[in-house]
Design a protein around this motif. Structure first.
Motif, PDB file in Angstrom:
ATOM      1  N   VAL A   1       0.832  -1.201   0.000  1.00  0.00           N
ATOM      2  CA  VAL A   1       0.000   0.000   0.000  1.00  0.00           C
ATOM      3  C   VAL A   1       0.868   1.253   0.000  1.00  0.00           C
ATOM      4  O   VAL A   1       0.687   2.168  -0.818  1.00  0.00           O
ATOM      5  CB  VAL A   1      -0.953   0.008   1.213  1.00  0.00           C
ATOM      6  N   ILE A   2       1.813   1.316   0.911  1.00  0.00           N
ATOM      7  CA  ILE A   2       2.704   2.479   0.976  1.00  0.00           C
ATOM      8  C   ILE A   2       3.551   2.569  -0.284  1.00  0.00           C
ATOM      9  O   ILE A   2       3.799   3.665  -0.815  1.00  0.00           O
ATOM     10  CB  ILE A   2       3.595   2.404   2.233  1.00  0.00           C
ATOM     11  N   ALA A   3       4.006   1.433  -0.782  1.00  0.00           N
ATOM     12  CA  ALA A   3       4.822   1.416  -1.995  1.00  0.00           C
ATOM     13  C   ALA A   3       4.074   2.062  -3.162  1.00  0.00           C
ATOM     14  O   ALA A   3       4.630   2.875  -3.908  1.00  0.00           O
ATOM     15  CB  ALA A   3       5.217  -0.020  -2.333  1.00  0.00           C
ATOM     16  N   ASP A   4       2.808   1.709  -3.334  1.00  0.00           N
ATOM     17  CA  ASP A   4       2.012   2.271  -4.427  1.00  0.00           C
ATOM     18  C   ASP A   4       1.671   3.738  -4.166  1.00  0.00           C
ATOM     19  O   ASP A   4       1.658   4.558  -5.086  1.00  0.00           O
ATOM     20  CB  ASP A   4       0.729   1.470  -4.607  1.00  0.00           C
ATOM     21  N   TYR A   5       1.397   4.065  -2.914  1.00  0.00           N
ATOM     22  CA  TYR A   5       1.004   5.429  -2.565  1.00  0.00           C
ATOM     23  C   TYR A   5       2.143   6.411  -2.835  1.00  0.00           C
ATOM     24  O   TYR A   5       1.927   7.484  -3.416  1.00  0.00           O
ATOM     25  CB  TYR A   5       0.587   5.484  -1.099  1.00  0.00           C
ATOM     26  N   ILE A   6       3.345   6.067  -2.433  1.00  0.00           N
ATOM     27  CA  ILE A   6       4.469   6.997  -2.619  1.00  0.00           C
ATOM     28  C   ILE A   6       4.821   7.120  -4.095  1.00  0.00           C
ATOM     29  O   ILE A   6       5.189   8.199  -4.569  1.00  0.00           O
ATOM     30  CB  ILE A   6       5.673   6.563  -1.764  1.00  0.00           C
ATOM     31  N   GLN A   7       4.697   6.045  -4.850  1.00  0.00           N
ATOM     32  CA  GLN A   7       4.904   6.160  -6.293  1.00  0.00           C
ATOM     33  C   GLN A   7       3.868   7.112  -6.902  1.00  0.00           C
ATOM     34  O   GLN A   7       4.208   7.963  -7.728  1.00  0.00           O
ATOM     35  CB  GLN A   7       4.804   4.796  -6.971  1.00  0.00           C
ATOM     36  N   ALA A   8       2.612   6.968  -6.501  1.00  0.00           N
ATOM     37  CA  ALA A   8       1.558   7.853  -7.011  1.00  0.00           C
ATOM     38  C   ALA A   8       1.822   9.300  -6.611  1.00  0.00           C
ATOM     39  O   ALA A   8       1.548  10.231  -7.384  1.00  0.00           O
ATOM     40  CB  ALA A   8       0.194   7.400  -6.490  1.00  0.00           C
ATOM     41  N   TYR A   9       2.362   9.500  -5.410  1.00  0.00           N
ATOM     42  CA  TYR A   9       2.699  10.847  -4.973  1.00  0.00           C
ATOM     43  C   TYR A   9       3.771  11.454  -5.880  1.00  0.00           C
ATOM     44  O   TYR A   9       3.717  12.631  -6.237  1.00  0.00           O
ATOM     45  CB  TYR A   9       3.176  10.847  -3.528  1.00  0.00           C
ATOM     46  N   GLY A  10       4.763  10.645  -6.259  1.00  0.00           N
ATOM     47  CA  GLY A  10       5.799  11.139  -7.153  1.00  0.00           C
ATOM     48  C   GLY A  10       5.232  11.593  -8.481  1.00  0.00           C
ATOM     49  O   GLY A  10       5.557  12.685  -8.984  1.00  0.00           O
ATOM     50  N   ALA A  11       4.355  10.761  -9.062  1.00  0.00           N
ATOM     51  CA  ALA A  11       3.730  11.140 -10.329  1.00  0.00           C
ATOM     52  C   ALA A  11       2.848  12.370 -10.147  1.00  0.00           C
ATOM     53  O   ALA A  11       2.831  13.273 -10.990  1.00  0.00           O
ATOM     54  CB  ALA A  11       2.913   9.968 -10.872  1.00  0.00           C
ATOM     55  N   GLY A  12       2.123  12.424  -9.032  1.00  0.00           N
ATOM     56  CA  GLY A  12       1.260  13.561  -8.767  1.00  0.00           C
ATOM     57  C   GLY A  12       2.028  14.837  -8.514  1.00  0.00           C
ATOM     58  O   GLY A  12       1.557  15.939  -8.836  1.00  0.00           O
ATOM     59  N   GLY A  13       3.212  14.703  -7.937  1.00  0.00           N
ATOM     60  CA  GLY A  13       4.021  15.880  -7.655  1.00  0.00           C
ATOM     61  C   GLY A  13       4.469  16.593  -8.908  1.00  0.00           C
ATOM     62  O   GLY A  13       4.515  17.834  -8.953  1.00  0.00           O
ATOM     63  N   LEU A  14       4.808  15.834  -9.937  1.00  0.00           N
ATOM     64  CA  LEU A  14       5.211  16.442 -11.206  1.00  0.00           C
ATOM     65  C   LEU A  14       4.057  17.257 -11.793  1.00  0.00           C
ATOM     66  O   LEU A  14       4.262  18.353 -12.316  1.00  0.00           O
ATOM     67  CB  LEU A  14       5.651  15.346 -12.186  1.00  0.00           C
ATOM     68  N   LYS A  15       2.833  16.736 -11.682  1.00  0.00           N
ATOM     69  CA  LYS A  15       1.667  17.456 -12.202  1.00  0.00           C
ATOM     70  C   LYS A  15       1.356  18.680 -11.342  1.00  0.00           C
ATOM     71  O   LYS A  15       1.020  19.749 -11.849  1.00  0.00           O
ATOM     72  CB  LYS A  15       0.455  16.521 -12.225  1.00  0.00           C
ATOM     73  N   ALA A  16       1.451  18.506 -10.005  1.00  0.00           N
ATOM     74  CA  ALA A  16       1.138  19.618  -9.097  1.00  0.00           C
ATOM     75  C   ALA A  16       2.079  20.787  -9.319  1.00  0.00           C
ATOM     76  O   ALA A  16       1.661  21.958  -9.247  1.00  0.00           O
ATOM     77  CB  ALA A  16       1.217  19.135  -7.650  1.00  0.00           C
ATOM     78  N   LYS A  17       3.329  20.500  -9.589  1.00  0.00           N
ATOM     79  CA  LYS A  17       4.289  21.580  -9.818  1.00  0.00           C
ATOM     80  C   LYS A  17       3.923  22.356 -11.080  1.00  0.00           C
ATOM     81  O   LYS A  17       3.995  23.592 -11.101  1.00  0.00           O
ATOM     82  CB  LYS A  17       5.707  21.026  -9.919  1.00  0.00           C
ATOM     83  N   GLN A  18       3.490  21.645 -12.113  1.00  0.00           N
ATOM     84  CA  GLN A  18       3.081  22.314 -13.353  1.00  0.00           C
ATOM     85  C   GLN A  18       1.865  23.205 -13.131  1.00  0.00           C
ATOM     86  O   GLN A  18       1.728  24.257 -13.763  1.00  0.00           O
ATOM     87  CB  GLN A  18       2.769  21.267 -14.427  1.00  0.00           C
ATOM     88  N   LEU A  19       0.977  22.787 -12.217  1.00  0.00           N
ATOM     89  CA  LEU A  19      -0.254  23.531 -11.948  1.00  0.00           C
ATOM     90  C   LEU A  19      -0.069  24.608 -10.877  1.00  0.00           C
ATOM     91  O   LEU A  19      -1.017  25.329 -10.561  1.00  0.00           O
ATOM     92  CB  LEU A  19      -1.357  22.561 -11.506  1.00  0.00           C
ATOM     93  N   GLY A  20       1.127  24.693 -10.304  1.00  0.00           N
ATOM     94  CA  GLY A  20       1.372  25.681  -9.259  1.00  0.00           C
ATOM     95  C   GLY A  20       0.709  25.342  -7.939  1.00  0.00           C
ATOM     96  O   GLY A  20       0.432  26.230  -7.126  1.00  0.00           O
ATOM     97  N   MET A  21       0.467  24.048  -7.693  1.00  0.00           N
ATOM     98  CA  MET A  21      -0.230  23.609  -6.478  1.00  0.00           C
ATOM     99  C   MET A  21       0.630  22.663  -5.643  1.00  0.00           C
ATOM    100  O   MET A  21       0.111  21.843  -4.881  1.00  0.00           O
ATOM    101  CB  MET A  21      -1.552  22.932  -6.852  1.00  0.00           C
ATOM    102  N   LEU A  22       1.929  22.794  -5.750  1.00  0.00           N
ATOM    103  CA  LEU A  22       2.824  21.887  -5.050  1.00  0.00           C
ATOM    104  C   LEU A  22       2.692  22.006  -3.533  1.00  0.00           C
ATOM    105  O   LEU A  22       2.770  21.007  -2.811  1.00  0.00           O
ATOM    106  CB  LEU A  22       4.272  22.155  -5.470  1.00  0.00           C
ATOM    107  N   GLU A  23       2.462  23.212  -3.040  1.00  0.00           N
ATOM    108  CA  GLU A  23       2.341  23.393  -1.591  1.00  0.00           C
ATOM    109  C   GLU A  23       1.177  22.576  -1.041  1.00  0.00           C
ATOM    110  O   GLU A  23       1.286  21.952   0.018  1.00  0.00           O
ATOM    111  CB  GLU A  23       2.135  24.872  -1.261  1.00  0.00           C
TER     112      GLU A  23
END
Length: 294
Positions: free
Chosen positions: A150-172
């Protein structure tokens, strides 16, 4: 901050980093053979202190991960041996980095199941406070939980989501989710609240504070609420968000965050110690610890 009272861990959240090293992905060789006897002794001190404290405090999944990995008291773990075991179970590996790395590099590693871990270890006079995550925080705190699917998949998803959040200016906003789960999260077990966040489990005093002290709030985790909530980077948390079970994180990993970003962008921001009328309160804190310091 009173360093003698608080061993706050600087968690592995992306921030600005120093000049780029030789490799584009910021990885370096761990050079395990070059650790000194003093450095292994620091690891031993930290390891023994935490492993004596954590029974009945750390969640079952952390304990299981620790038992399954080549992590012991006598020496700093070899990332190559850790990666061999992780790869067999969840497809993760541990890569050495010189310290904090740029946002894009951090997220890119996570999205590809590579956990960037600080290669250095704190000095003997830094046992109770550290400015940035070292090998003890990153390996002792994070790696055992990467053995859990569960944690393994969650942190991977966070990594992918972080790249998108940075593009959208919502990283914080996304970083707050990581902070209040992966770094400072609590989970309910049949036998009580337990720690799964690496920032707590690698910190002696916060492992006690988060569960035993009457000062902090312990609230039911709510995604939008967490995205609107600031956090403490220099002291104990004023509020801990509690998930009912780790599988809750899998639901988060499947969410399309883009509509949420648009929604919370127009909502108020909450301070770390705020308690709202809409919160599900498990423990209403006294706030005495932070009030005394203010």
């Amino acid at each position: 901050m009173q360093q003698q009272l608080n061993d706050v861990e600087k968690a592995s959240v992306p921030v600005s980093a120093p000049a780029q090293p030789e490799r584009a992905d910021w990885t370096i060789d761990q050079q395990w053979e070059n650790y000194t006897a003093e450095e292994h002794a620091v690891w031993k001190t930290l390891f023994e202190r935490q492993t004596k404290l954590l029974p009945g405090r750390a969640c079952d999944e952390f304990v299981a991960g620790m038992h399954a990995l080549p992590i012991g008291a006598d020496q700093i773990p070899d990332f190559r041996r850790l990666s061999e075991v992780l790869m067999q179970h969840t497809g993760w590996e541990v890569v050495a980095v010189p310290g904090l790395v740029p946002d894009e590099v951090f997220f890119e590693h996570l999205a590809n199941r590579r956990f960037p871990a600080g290669q250095f270890i704190r000095k003997p006079n830094q046992l109770d406070y550290l400015e940035e995550p070292d090998v003890f925080h990153d390996v002792f705190g994070h790696v055992p939980m990467l053995m859990n699917p569960v944690i393994a998949d969650y942190i991977q998803a966070y990594g992918a989501g972080g790249l998108k959040a940075k593009q959208l200016g919502m990283l914080e906003q996304l970083a707050r989710v990581y902070w209040y789960t992966v770094e400072f999260g609590l989970v309910e077990q049949p036998d009580g609240l337990r720690i799964y966040g690496a920032g707590i489990v690698s910190s002696y005093t916060e492992s006690i504070f988060c569960l035993d002290d009457p000062s902090p709030n312990r609230l039911r985790f709510d995604l939008e609420r967490v995205m609107q909530t600031r956090y403490r980077i220099d002291d104990f948390q004023e509020t801990y968000f509690v998930i009912p079970h780790l599988e809750t994180l899998l639901d988060l990993a499947k969410i399309d965050f883009a509509p949420l970003y648009e929604k919370v962008k127009h909502h108020p921001q909450f301070e770390p110690g705020d308690v709202l009328s809409t919160d599900v309160v498990l423990t209403a804190g006294t706030s005495n610890y932070h009030r005394a310091k203010r």
